[in-house]
Write a protein that holds these residues in place. Sequence first.
Motif, PDB file in Angstrom:
ATOM      1  N   TYR A   1      66.315  37.184 -30.155  1.00 51.15           N
ATOM      2  CA  TYR A   1      66.309  36.368 -28.934  1.00 51.15           C
ATOM      3  C   TYR A   1      67.376  35.290 -29.081  1.00 51.15           C
ATOM      4  CZ  TYR A   1      61.855  38.385 -27.409  1.00 51.15           C
ATOM      5  OH  TYR A   1      60.870  39.238 -26.993  1.00 51.15           O
TER       6      TYR A   1
ATOM      7  N   HIS B   1      61.076  39.932 -30.651  1.00 54.84           N
ATOM      8  CA  HIS B   1      62.116  39.357 -31.511  1.00 54.84           C
ATOM      9  C   HIS B   1      61.846  39.587 -32.999  1.00 54.84           C
ATOM     10  CE1 HIS B   1      64.763  36.348 -33.355  1.00 54.84           C
ATOM     11  NE2 HIS B   1      63.721  36.131 -34.152  1.00 54.84           N
TER      12      HIS B   1
ATOM     13  N   TYR C   1      56.135  39.929 -19.243  1.00 55.02           N
ATOM     14  CA  TYR C   1      55.356  38.909 -19.948  1.00 55.02           C
ATOM     15  C   TYR C   1      55.497  37.548 -19.257  1.00 55.02           C
ATOM     16  CZ  TYR C   1      53.692  35.915 -23.640  1.00 55.02           C
ATOM     17  OH  TYR C   1      52.988  34.978 -24.353  1.00 55.02           O
TER      18      TYR C   1
HETATM   19  C1  SAM Z   1      60.316  39.196 -23.585  1.00 56.72           C
HETATM   20  S1  SAM Z   1      58.628  39.206 -24.045  1.00 56.72           S
HETATM   21  C2  SAM Z   1      58.548  40.580 -25.128  1.00 56.72           C
HETATM   22  C3  SAM Z   1      57.493  41.564 -24.701  1.00 56.72           C
HETATM   23  C4  SAM Z   1      56.108  41.035 -24.785  1.00 56.72           C
HETATM   24  N1  SAM Z   1      55.583  41.156 -26.147  1.00 56.72           N
HETATM   25  C5  SAM Z   1      55.178  41.741 -23.805  1.00 56.72           C
HETATM   26  O1  SAM Z   1      54.005  41.900 -24.112  1.00 56.72           O
HETATM   27  O2  SAM Z   1      55.625  42.078 -22.701  1.00 56.72           O
HETATM   28  C6  SAM Z   1      58.597  37.792 -25.093  1.00 56.72           C
HETATM   29  C7  SAM Z   1      57.237  37.440 -25.624  1.00 56.72           C
HETATM   30  O3  SAM Z   1      56.808  38.393 -26.588  1.00 56.72           O
HETATM   31  C8  SAM Z   1      56.159  37.753 -27.690  1.00 56.72           C
HETATM   32  N2  SAM Z   1      56.985  37.904 -28.899  1.00 56.72           N
HETATM   33  C9  SAM Z   1      58.240  38.353 -28.981  1.00 56.72           C
HETATM   34  N3  SAM Z   1      58.664  38.387 -30.262  1.00 56.72           N
HETATM   35  C10 SAM Z   1      57.662  37.937 -31.008  1.00 56.72           C
HETATM   36  C11 SAM Z   1      57.493  37.716 -32.418  1.00 56.72           C
HETATM   37  N4  SAM Z   1      58.448  37.982 -33.292  1.00 56.72           N
HETATM   38  N5  SAM Z   1      56.297  37.232 -32.851  1.00 56.72           N
HETATM   39  C12 SAM Z   1      55.305  36.955 -31.974  1.00 56.72           C
HETATM   40  N6  SAM Z   1      55.408  37.137 -30.633  1.00 56.72           N
HETATM   41  C13 SAM Z   1      56.559  37.620 -30.157  1.00 56.72           C
HETATM   42  C14 SAM Z   1      56.082  36.277 -27.309  1.00 56.72           C
HETATM   43  O4  SAM Z   1      54.871  36.065 -26.649  1.00 56.72           O
HETATM   44  C15 SAM Z   1      57.245  36.119 -26.339  1.00 56.72           C
HETATM   45  O5  SAM Z   1      57.092  35.031 -25.460  1.00 56.72           O
END
Ligand code: SAM
Length: 752
Positions: free
Chosen positions: A543, A510, A440
């Motif tokens: 996170y 998260h 991401y």
């Molecule tokens: C480490 S990545 C996790 C994987 C990501 N969702 C992907 O598509 O690859 C972190 C991103 O996922 C999304 N994300 C993670 N947890 C979230 C949550 N509880 N609510 C909304 N977006 C979330 C956010 O965009 C964040 O910056």
Amino acid sequence: MDRFFHDPESEKLLREHNQALEAAEALKGKQFKPALTRDELLRKFIFWQKRSKDQPGGQDSAGMVDVSFAPPIYPPCLASLKDLKRVMIKDLLFETHHRGSYILVRSITRAEKMAAVTVIVEDEQKHAIPLRMLNEKLSCHDGFAGKGEILLVKEPYLTLIPGVEYGIKVDHISDIMFIPMFDNMVPSAWREQLPEHETSQWTAGNWLSMGIENINWGRFYSATARCSKGLECSPTEEERHYLLYYRGMAFFKAHEWDACLRDLDAIPAGPKSEIALRGKGQTLYYLQRFRESCDVFIELCKKDPEDVNAKNDLREAIVRLAEQKKCLYNFKDMQEKASKTHPPLLGHGTWIGPVTVRQTESQGRGLFTTQAVKAGDLLLCEKAFAYATEHPSKPKWNSSLHINTELWTTTRGGQLALASSIVEKLYKNPSLTSTITNLYSSGFKQVSTESVDGNPVVDTFQIARIISLNGFGSPTSSRGNHIPDALDASGSPEKLHNCGIWPNASTINHSCMSNAHRAFIGDMMIIRAADDIPADTELTMWYMLPSPENQPMDFRHWGFECSCAMCADIRATEPRVLEMRVRQREQIAIALDNNSTLSHERAEMLVERLAETYPRPLDQVLRLGLWEPLTLIAGVYGRRKEWEKAGKAVIRALEGVGFVLEGSGLEGDVEGPFVVKKWGLVMDNLVVAWIILCRSLLRVAPERAMQVERYARMTYLICVGEEGSFDATYEMSLKEVRQFCSEEGQVEGWVV
Ligand SMILES: C[S@@+](CC[C@H](N)C(=O)[O-])C[C@H]1O[C@@H](n2cnc3c(N)ncnc32)[C@H](O)[C@@H]1O
């Protein structure tokens, strides 16, 4: 995750750096007029060198903290060299990307590692200027740049550089090239002053000898360049064989696995083909392609059953394959190695358990279970793609700070080193690129080209963005969270001073009510279920730890607002109430400090008041703010041997963070064994809470105490990644339990 932070000092640094960027921007487009002559610049360089040696902590307002800055984003050069026009230093404009141009310069000092690698260079017109590049370019060269090195900078950028006044800066590894002395681009005036200048008549054999010589000197990049040149000079079949072999060997030594495999695969049968085959097996091993690696070593063992090296290599590769395919890890060995090695890079394979990546409804991709799992089950055991540690000689573990005005974040620890190691790894091994670039990146505009003129293009800023959104901070071992004052092999406290990228784990989103938990043993991340989870359920992981004060959590860095019930409730709670909770928690801590029956009663009364600030029922919103006061109260009663009171406080604390329990016997439920009907939030100090409960039950209901102890072990397993070190870690706490059991002799099957 959990390494980015905001505090007044970092806000100040962010603002200062932003002002410096604005000052530089004001110079944009102005013609470069060197303020210093060549000699003055050289004298100044010696002064800079001295100052940077005298001030190992750096020159910034953060005192001893080593501060680095992320520059504004721009893409790497995607043009082929043949389409670029050569310009001279005097033609450069300030704060301008000279798109469509390149400069050719020669170093007139050694490269010095200051905040980045700095070297003074001159062009053919003898105009001198500082050049600042990223360290990874040197790692992809031969580890250093001496005087007389020829460098080509594509689309140069002239800028104000803090501490060095002005200079050309290079942020992308592919924007700078080391040009070998024999290259036709090198002006003859520069060529004559250095050895190896008369190479126009050289044969493939001459190049081969030079290649081998460079390998012997440990100059692997130079060796590959010379062997490549030999391959262009119509080699005989035998020469071609050796050129490929030695180039492959130089690539191997330089950790350029892709290129190494290409060369070793191209070597026809003949002399050295068995050594080449062994090199291939090892290269596949380093690429974590263990099955293929085993096949190669089996072939070697068949060819020569007495080959001890091949047998040993095969044994290692089989162990890795068993980890990768069957999850056969020796966690005890891993803990031991992690505690004795610095940096704690453990040579293990990655096991991907019953999980799969799928699209979520509104959070991008997520990781889902493919089958039902129980709390404590292993979901993922992943080797870091890249891992960085603070250098042990640094005065403080948190001695480096990275400032990013684009993301408006400051991060501590080895993130810059992590970015360097990823850039270097991808530049050397383009086949690994998508593992990182698929992560991401919040809409970062990826460059369209993967290579230019046969060289890989790596966008430093894309890597930095990916790290900031996907990187994890990590202790050397999560066991350190359970041992007071633990130190790792570097002698540093076992805190979050390492960081890394674990691409599979990065697909987990998260939630404060997470159902999975990560632990670290060296550079291995171990993710276990923190609850009983049905099949096809999205896994979530913290996170940042939910605030114990039950304050609003700030996830702006990741671009989302947590929608869990706890966060939603905090947002709906009046700030006045949140402030009251903070005050009450402080008063409880003060009351508990004052070790008297009266003050403990006051602490209990204050807890009741704190509980009243949570109007919604427990099954709808957890009461995280109660956890710490209640476990502290339980500890105090435990020390006073008031076991029933201690047990009751633990039960309340557990219920406050979502546990549904049955059969403790402390609340009138005398029937049946002690069971956790539903898991709540799994935190490190949950283990201690179980141990207090276990001790409080010991004298009244030993069987139940035994059942509680199993939950302590299970929690430890989830938080530390393995269970084997539980007894050693909690030896003192369990001593009394053991003694009691052996005295009474009444608890069958008690395993401690
Ligand atoms: C480490 S990545 C996790 C994987 C990501 N969702 C992907 O598509 O690859 C972190 C991103 O996922 C999304 N994300 C993670 N947890 C979230 C949550 N509880 N609510 C909304 N977006 C979330 C956010 O965009 C964040 O910056």
